[in-house]
Design a protein around this motif. Structure first.
Motif, PDB file in Angstrom:
ATOM      1  N   MET A   1      14.707  20.088  -7.631  1.00 45.61           N
ATOM      2  CA  MET A   1      13.833  19.220  -8.404  1.00 45.61           C
ATOM      3  C   MET A   1      12.697  18.722  -7.514  1.00 45.61           C
ATOM      4  SD  MET A   1      14.816  15.762 -10.475  1.00 45.61           S
ATOM      5  CE  MET A   1      14.862  14.564  -9.166  1.00 45.61           C
ATOM      6  N   LYS A   2      11.465  18.968  -7.943  1.00 43.40           N
ATOM      7  CA  LYS A   2      10.304  18.508  -7.186  1.00 43.40           C
ATOM      8  C   LYS A   2       9.992  17.071  -7.578  1.00 43.40           C
ATOM      9  CE  LYS A   2       5.483  19.738  -6.323  1.00 43.40           C
ATOM     10  NZ  LYS A   2       5.361  19.108  -5.091  1.00 43.40           N
ATOM     11  N   LYS A   3       9.811  16.238  -6.575  1.00 47.49           N
ATOM     12  CA  LYS A   3       9.498  14.830  -6.806  1.00 47.49           C
ATOM     13  C   LYS A   3       7.998  14.627  -6.603  1.00 47.49           C
ATOM     14  CE  LYS A   3      13.889  13.851  -4.777  1.00 47.49           C
ATOM     15  NZ  LYS A   3      14.458  13.746  -3.476  1.00 47.49           N
ATOM     16  N   ASN A   4       7.337  14.122  -7.616  1.00 51.07           N
ATOM     17  CA  ASN A   4       5.909  13.836  -7.534  1.00 51.07           C
ATOM     18  C   ASN A   4       5.710  12.349  -7.307  1.00 51.07           C
ATOM     19  OD1 ASN A   4       5.028  16.513  -8.044  1.00 51.07           O
ATOM     20  ND2 ASN A   4       5.496  16.223 -10.200  1.00 51.07           N
ATOM     21  N   ALA A   5       5.512  11.970  -6.063  1.00 47.09           N
ATOM     22  CA  ALA A   5       5.297  10.557  -5.731  1.00 47.09           C
ATOM     23  C   ALA A   5       3.898  10.139  -6.151  1.00 47.09           C
ATOM     24  CB  ALA A   5       5.508  10.337  -4.240  1.00 47.09           C
ATOM     25  N   ARG A   6       3.796   8.893  -6.622  1.00 50.61           N
ATOM     26  CA  ARG A   6       2.486   8.372  -7.051  1.00 50.61           C
ATOM     27  C   ARG A   6       2.497   6.854  -6.944  1.00 50.61           C
ATOM     28  NH1 ARG A   6       2.768   6.231 -12.238  1.00 50.61           N
ATOM     29  NH2 ARG A   6       4.674   6.697 -13.363  1.00 50.61           N
ATOM     30  N   LYS A   7       1.312   6.271  -7.002  1.00 52.43           N
ATOM     31  CA  LYS A   7       1.171   4.821  -7.032  1.00 52.43           C
ATOM     32  C   LYS A   7       1.565   4.351  -8.427  1.00 52.43           C
ATOM     33  CE  LYS A   7      -2.545   4.753  -3.620  1.00 52.43           C
ATOM     34  NZ  LYS A   7      -1.772   4.331  -2.496  1.00 52.43           N
ATOM     35  N   VAL A   8       2.198   3.178  -8.514  1.00 53.92           N
ATOM     36  CA  VAL A   8       2.708   2.668  -9.781  1.00 53.92           C
ATOM     37  C   VAL A   8       2.230   1.231  -9.965  1.00 53.92           C
ATOM     38  CG1 VAL A   8       4.821   2.057 -11.037  1.00 53.92           C
ATOM     39  CG2 VAL A   8       4.768   4.108  -9.621  1.00 53.92           C
ATOM     40  N   GLU A   9       1.881   0.887 -11.211  1.00 51.76           N
ATOM     41  CA  GLU A   9       1.553  -0.490 -11.566  1.00 51.76           C
ATOM     42  C   GLU A   9       2.536  -0.973 -12.616  1.00 51.76           C
ATOM     43  OE1 GLU A   9      -2.408  -1.221 -12.875  1.00 51.76           O
ATOM     44  OE2 GLU A   9      -3.278  -0.769 -10.921  1.00 51.76           O
ATOM     45  N   ILE A  10       2.994  -2.204 -12.473  1.00 56.18           N
ATOM     46  CA  ILE A  10       3.858  -2.839 -13.464  1.00 56.18           C
ATOM     47  C   ILE A  10       3.111  -4.057 -13.992  1.00 56.18           C
ATOM     48  CG2 ILE A  10       6.076  -3.959 -13.892  1.00 56.18           C
ATOM     49  CD1 ILE A  10       6.350  -0.981 -13.133  1.00 56.18           C
ATOM     50  N   LYS A  11       2.754  -4.001 -15.281  1.00 55.62           N
ATOM     51  CA  LYS A  11       1.985  -5.075 -15.929  1.00 55.62           C
ATOM     52  C   LYS A  11       0.734  -5.432 -15.134  1.00 55.62           C
ATOM     53  CE  LYS A  11       5.569  -6.912 -18.757  1.00 55.62           C
ATOM     54  NZ  LYS A  11       5.737  -7.945 -19.730  1.00 55.62           N
ATOM     55  N   GLY A  12       0.053  -4.393 -14.639  1.00 56.23           N
ATOM     56  CA  GLY A  12      -1.207  -4.583 -13.929  1.00 56.23           C
ATOM     57  C   GLY A  12      -1.076  -4.907 -12.453  1.00 56.23           C
ATOM     58  N   ASN A  13       0.144  -4.996 -11.946  1.00 59.70           N
ATOM     59  CA  ASN A  13       0.370  -5.305 -10.532  1.00 59.70           C
ATOM     60  C   ASN A  13       0.837  -4.062  -9.785  1.00 59.70           C
ATOM     61  OD1 ASN A  13      -0.043  -8.231 -10.723  1.00 59.70           O
ATOM     62  ND2 ASN A  13       1.772  -8.155 -12.005  1.00 59.70           N
ATOM     63  N   PRO A  14       0.211  -3.758  -8.653  1.00 58.87           N
ATOM     64  CA  PRO A  14       0.642  -2.583  -7.893  1.00 58.87           C
ATOM     65  C   PRO A  14       2.041  -2.791  -7.308  1.00 58.87           C
ATOM     66  CG  PRO A  14      -1.038  -3.785  -6.682  1.00 58.87           C
ATOM     67  CD  PRO A  14      -0.907  -4.453  -8.017  1.00 58.87           C
ATOM     68  N   LEU A  15       2.863  -1.764  -7.419  1.00 57.68           N
ATOM     69  CA  LEU A  15       4.221  -1.817  -6.879  1.00 57.68           C
ATOM     70  C   LEU A  15       4.176  -1.456  -5.399  1.00 57.68           C
ATOM     71  CD1 LEU A  15       6.999  -2.344  -8.154  1.00 57.68           C
ATOM     72  CD2 LEU A  15       7.288   0.122  -8.339  1.00 57.68           C
ATOM     73  N   ALA A  16       4.871  -2.230  -4.586  1.00 54.71           N
ATOM     74  CA  ALA A  16       4.985  -1.960  -3.150  1.00 54.71           C
ATOM     75  C   ALA A  16       6.443  -2.121  -2.755  1.00 54.71           C
ATOM     76  CB  ALA A  16       4.109  -2.906  -2.345  1.00 54.71           C
ATOM     77  N   CYS A  17       6.891  -1.296  -1.857  1.00 50.63           N
ATOM     78  CA  CYS A  17       8.276  -1.347  -1.414  1.00 50.63           C
ATOM     79  C   CYS A  17       8.520  -2.601  -0.569  1.00 50.63           C
ATOM     80  CB  CYS A  17       8.613  -0.101  -0.602  1.00 50.63           C
ATOM     81  SG  CYS A  17      10.307  -0.078  -0.010  1.00 50.63           S
ATOM     82  N   PRO A  18       9.564  -3.394  -0.893  1.00 51.25           N
ATOM     83  CA  PRO A  18       9.847  -4.603  -0.116  1.00 51.25           C
ATOM     84  C   PRO A  18      10.486  -4.292   1.251  1.00 51.25           C
ATOM     85  CG  PRO A  18      11.513  -4.338  -1.788  1.00 51.25           C
ATOM     86  CD  PRO A  18      10.480  -3.259  -2.024  1.00 51.25           C
ATOM     87  N   VAL A  19      10.911  -3.063   1.439  1.00 57.71           N
ATOM     88  CA  VAL A  19      11.556  -2.683   2.699  1.00 57.71           C
ATOM     89  C   VAL A  19      10.549  -2.142   3.704  1.00 57.71           C
ATOM     90  CG1 VAL A  19      13.276  -1.147   3.745  1.00 57.71           C
ATOM     91  CG2 VAL A  19      13.738  -2.218   1.536  1.00 57.71           C
ATOM     92  N   CYS A  20       9.714  -1.178   3.269  1.00 59.39           N
ATOM     93  CA  CYS A  20       8.816  -0.508   4.222  1.00 59.39           C
ATOM     94  C   CYS A  20       7.333  -0.652   3.883  1.00 59.39           C
ATOM     95  CB  CYS A  20       9.188   0.971   4.327  1.00 59.39           C
ATOM     96  SG  CYS A  20       8.781   1.922   2.845  1.00 59.39           S
ATOM     97  N   SER A  21       7.006  -1.328   2.791  1.00 56.23           N
ATOM     98  CA  SER A  21       5.631  -1.584   2.334  1.00 56.23           C
ATOM     99  C   SER A  21       4.889  -0.345   1.826  1.00 56.23           C
ATOM    100  CB  SER A  21       4.794  -2.251   3.429  1.00 56.23           C
ATOM    101  OG  SER A  21       5.371  -3.483   3.793  1.00 56.23           O
ATOM    102  N   ALA A  22       5.583   0.770   1.659  1.00 55.83           N
ATOM    103  CA  ALA A  22       4.935   1.972   1.108  1.00 55.83           C
ATOM    104  C   ALA A  22       4.529   1.705  -0.337  1.00 55.83           C
ATOM    105  CB  ALA A  22       5.877   3.166   1.194  1.00 55.83           C
ATOM    106  N   ASP A  23       3.574   2.510  -0.838  1.00 52.19           N
ATOM    107  CA  ASP A  23       3.090   2.273  -2.203  1.00 52.19           C
ATOM    108  C   ASP A  23       3.140   3.522  -3.082  1.00 52.19           C
ATOM    109  OD1 ASP A  23       1.063   3.726  -1.045  1.00 52.19           O
ATOM    110  OD2 ASP A  23      -0.535   2.355  -1.647  1.00 52.19           O
ATOM    111  N   GLU A  24       3.951   4.506  -2.713  1.00 54.76           N
ATOM    112  CA  GLU A  24       4.107   5.689  -3.555  1.00 54.76           C
ATOM    113  C   GLU A  24       5.578   5.850  -3.917  1.00 54.76           C
ATOM    114  OE1 GLU A  24       2.229   9.150  -1.985  1.00 54.76           O
ATOM    115  OE2 GLU A  24       0.261   8.395  -2.579  1.00 54.76           O
TER     116      GLU A  24
END
Length: 65
Positions: A1-24
């Protein structure tokens, strides 16, 4: 299965990882199993949750609709 990583917004707010701060993230759906439905063999009837998985470290966000 190929995983297509992308930037994500939830209700207009960009999602960022709380562990490593990555944004994809890549996404999948997971059923929110309940004991009753599983006992009766109705796992398919459980509500799905959308998961966003950090492409860098694997942290998983869960969102119910």
């Amino acid at each position: 299965m190929k995983k297509n990583a992308r930037k994500v917004e939830i209700k207009g707010n960009p999602l960022a990882c709380p562990v490593c701060s990555a944004d994809e993230f890549w996404e999948r759906e997971t059923l929110m199993n309940t004991a009753g439905a599983t006992f009766l063999g109705f796992d398919w009837a459980n509500k799905p949750a959308k998961n966003y998985i950090c492409d860098n470290c694997g942290y998983v966000y869960w969102f119910l609709r």
